[in-house]
Design a protein around this motif. Structure first.
Motif, PDB file in Angstrom:
ATOM      1  N   VAL A  84      -8.383  37.321  -9.788  1.00  0.00           N
ATOM      2  CA  VAL A  84      -9.811  37.033  -9.732  1.00  0.00           C
ATOM      3  C   VAL A  84     -10.291  36.531 -11.083  1.00  0.00           C
ATOM      4  N   GLN A  85     -11.354  35.739 -11.041  1.00  0.00           N
ATOM      5  CA  GLN A  85     -11.912  35.092 -12.222  1.00  0.00           C
ATOM      6  C   GLN A  85     -13.402  34.904 -11.981  1.00  0.00           C
ATOM      7  N   SER A  86     -14.173  34.707 -13.007  1.00  0.00           N
ATOM      8  CA  SER A  86     -15.623  34.572 -12.878  1.00  0.00           C
ATOM      9  C   SER A  86     -16.069  33.192 -12.385  1.00  0.00           C
ATOM     10  N   ARG A  87     -15.189  32.219 -12.414  1.00  0.00           N
ATOM     11  CA  ARG A  87     -15.587  30.877 -11.973  1.00  0.00           C
ATOM     12  C   ARG A  87     -14.448  30.179 -11.247  1.00  0.00           C
ATOM     13  N   ALA A  88     -14.811  29.163 -10.467  1.00  0.00           N
ATOM     14  CA  ALA A  88     -13.817  28.393  -9.715  1.00  0.00           C
ATOM     15  C   ALA A  88     -13.031  27.500 -10.662  1.00  0.00           C
ATOM     16  N   CYS A  89     -11.917  27.014 -10.185  1.00  0.00           N
ATOM     17  CA  CYS A  89     -11.076  26.103 -10.968  1.00  0.00           C
ATOM     18  C   CYS A  89     -11.674  24.707 -10.986  1.00  0.00           C
ATOM     19  N   THR A  90     -11.234  23.907 -11.940  1.00  0.00           N
ATOM     20  CA  THR A  90     -11.625  22.502 -12.002  1.00  0.00           C
ATOM     21  C   THR A  90     -10.577  21.669 -11.270  1.00  0.00           C
ATOM     22  N   PRO A  91     -10.906  20.425 -10.923  1.00  0.00           N
ATOM     23  CA  PRO A  91      -9.946  19.602 -10.188  1.00  0.00           C
ATOM     24  C   PRO A  91      -8.703  19.191 -10.989  1.00  0.00           C
ATOM     25  N   ALA A  92      -8.784  19.175 -12.321  1.00  0.00           N
ATOM     26  CA  ALA A  92      -7.648  18.747 -13.142  1.00  0.00           C
ATOM     27  C   ALA A  92      -6.593  19.838 -13.215  1.00  0.00           C
ATOM     28  N   TYR A  93      -5.336  19.432 -13.316  1.00  0.00           N
ATOM     29  CA  TYR A  93      -4.241  20.390 -13.493  1.00  0.00           C
ATOM     30  C   TYR A  93      -4.095  20.694 -14.979  1.00  0.00           C
ATOM     31  N   ASP A  94      -4.903  21.656 -15.453  1.00  0.00           N
ATOM     32  CA  ASP A  94      -4.942  21.922 -16.881  1.00  0.00           C
ATOM     33  C   ASP A  94      -4.665  23.383 -17.248  1.00  0.00           C
ATOM     34  N   SER A  95      -4.062  24.121 -16.356  1.00  0.00           N
ATOM     35  CA  SER A  95      -3.667  25.512 -16.630  1.00  0.00           C
ATOM     36  C   SER A  95      -4.822  26.331 -17.202  1.00  0.00           C
ATOM     37  N   GLU A  96      -5.881  26.458 -16.419  1.00  0.00           N
ATOM     38  CA  GLU A  96      -7.076  27.164 -16.894  1.00  0.00           C
ATOM     39  C   GLU A  96      -6.841  28.644 -17.139  1.00  0.00           C
ATOM     40  N   TRP A  97      -6.034  29.298 -16.301  1.00  0.00           N
ATOM     41  CA  TRP A  97      -5.722  30.718 -16.473  1.00  0.00           C
ATOM     42  C   TRP A  97      -4.243  30.925 -16.289  1.00  0.00           C
ATOM     43  N   GLN A  98      -3.770  32.055 -16.766  1.00  0.00           N
ATOM     44  CA  GLN A  98      -2.333  32.316 -16.648  1.00  0.00           C
ATOM     45  C   GLN A  98      -2.057  33.811 -16.729  1.00  0.00           C
ATOM     46  N   TRP A  99      -0.902  34.201 -16.237  1.00  0.00           N
ATOM     47  CA  TRP A  99      -0.402  35.576 -16.350  1.00  0.00           C
ATOM     48  C   TRP A  99       1.046  35.429 -16.775  1.00  0.00           C
ATOM     49  N   ASP A 100       1.368  35.851 -17.997  1.00  0.00           N
ATOM     50  CA  ASP A 100       2.650  35.506 -18.611  1.00  0.00           C
ATOM     51  C   ASP A 100       3.838  36.383 -18.245  1.00  0.00           C
ATOM     52  N   ASN A 101       3.595  37.515 -17.569  1.00  0.00           N
ATOM     53  CA  ASN A 101       4.721  38.365 -17.213  1.00  0.00           C
ATOM     54  C   ASN A 101       4.384  39.181 -15.963  1.00  0.00           C
TER      55      ASN A 101
END
Length: 164
Positions: A84-101
Motif C-alpha cells: 500500500v502507498q498514499s498515491r497511485a503510480c504514474t504511467p512511466a516505468y520509473d520504479s517509484e517504490w520498491q521492497w529490497d528483500n
C-alpha cells in the motif's frame, strides 16, 4: 546397542526432516498471521489473520491505496502480501517504490514464494531474482494468475520487487 542408537539417530533425522519440510517452500509464520500488508510510505510490514486486521494493526491509514497484491498460490489463492502507498503510480516505468528483500518480513519469508500477482491504481510490478534488485528481472507485470508462465518463469522466484 549399536543398532538401537542407529535407529534412534534415523528417527531423529526423520523428525528433523519433517520439521523442515520436504518441499523447500518457505513456511508461513505460525499462529494466526496469514495475510500481510507492507506500508511503503513508512517501510513497515504487519501480518495478521486477514488483510483488514493487518492494515488496522499496522496503523495503515484508510486512505492508503493498494498498489499490488501477491499470493503464494496460483490463481490469486493462498496467503497474500498487499503493498500500500498514499498515491497511485504514474504511467512511466520509473520504479517509484520498491521492497529490497522479500525474505525480511515479520509474517514469514516471502522470498521465492510468490506465484501470482495483481496490481491496482495504475501500477505495475517488476520482480528480481536477488535481494537488492540483483540478478535477472521480469518484465513489468500488470497481473498474472500464474507467474510460472511469465517470461522464463517467475513462480516462486522473486526476492525483491519494484513498482511503477
Amino acid at each position: 546397542m549399536m543398532r538401537t542408537r542407529m535407529i534412534a539417530m534415523v528417527g531423529a533425522l526423520a523428525g528433523s526432516i519433517g520439521l523442515l519440510g520436504l518441499t523447500g517452500a518457505p513456511a508461513l509464520a505460525t499462529g494466526s498471521a496469514r495475510d500481510c500488508v507492507v506500508d511503503l510510505d513508512h517501510a513497515t510490514m504487519t501480518c495478521a489473520a486477514t488483510e483488514a486486521q493487518a492494515r488496522h494493526q499496522g496503523g495503515v491509514t484508510p486512505a492508503a491505496l493498494t498498489i499490488a497484491r501477491v499470493y503464494d498460490g496460483t490463481n490469486y489463492s493462498g496467503a497474500s502480501l498487499a503493498f500500500v502507498q498514499s498515491r497511485a503510480c504514474t504511467p512511466a516505468y520509473d520504479s517509484e517504490w520498491q521492497w529490497d528483500n522479500l525474505g525480511v518480513t515479520s509474517g514469514g519469508n516471502w522470498s521465492n514464494r510468490i506465484s501470482s500477482v495483481r496490481t491496482y491504481n495504475k501500477c505495475d510490478v517488476r520482480f528480481f531474482d536477488g535481494v537488492n534488485f540483483g540478478g535477472a528481472s521480469s518484465t513489468w507485470i500488470d497481473a498474472s494468475a500464474n507467474l510460472g508462465a511469465v517470461g522464463s518463469g517467475w513462480s516462486n522466484r522473486a526476492s525483491s520487487v519494484k513498482f511503477s
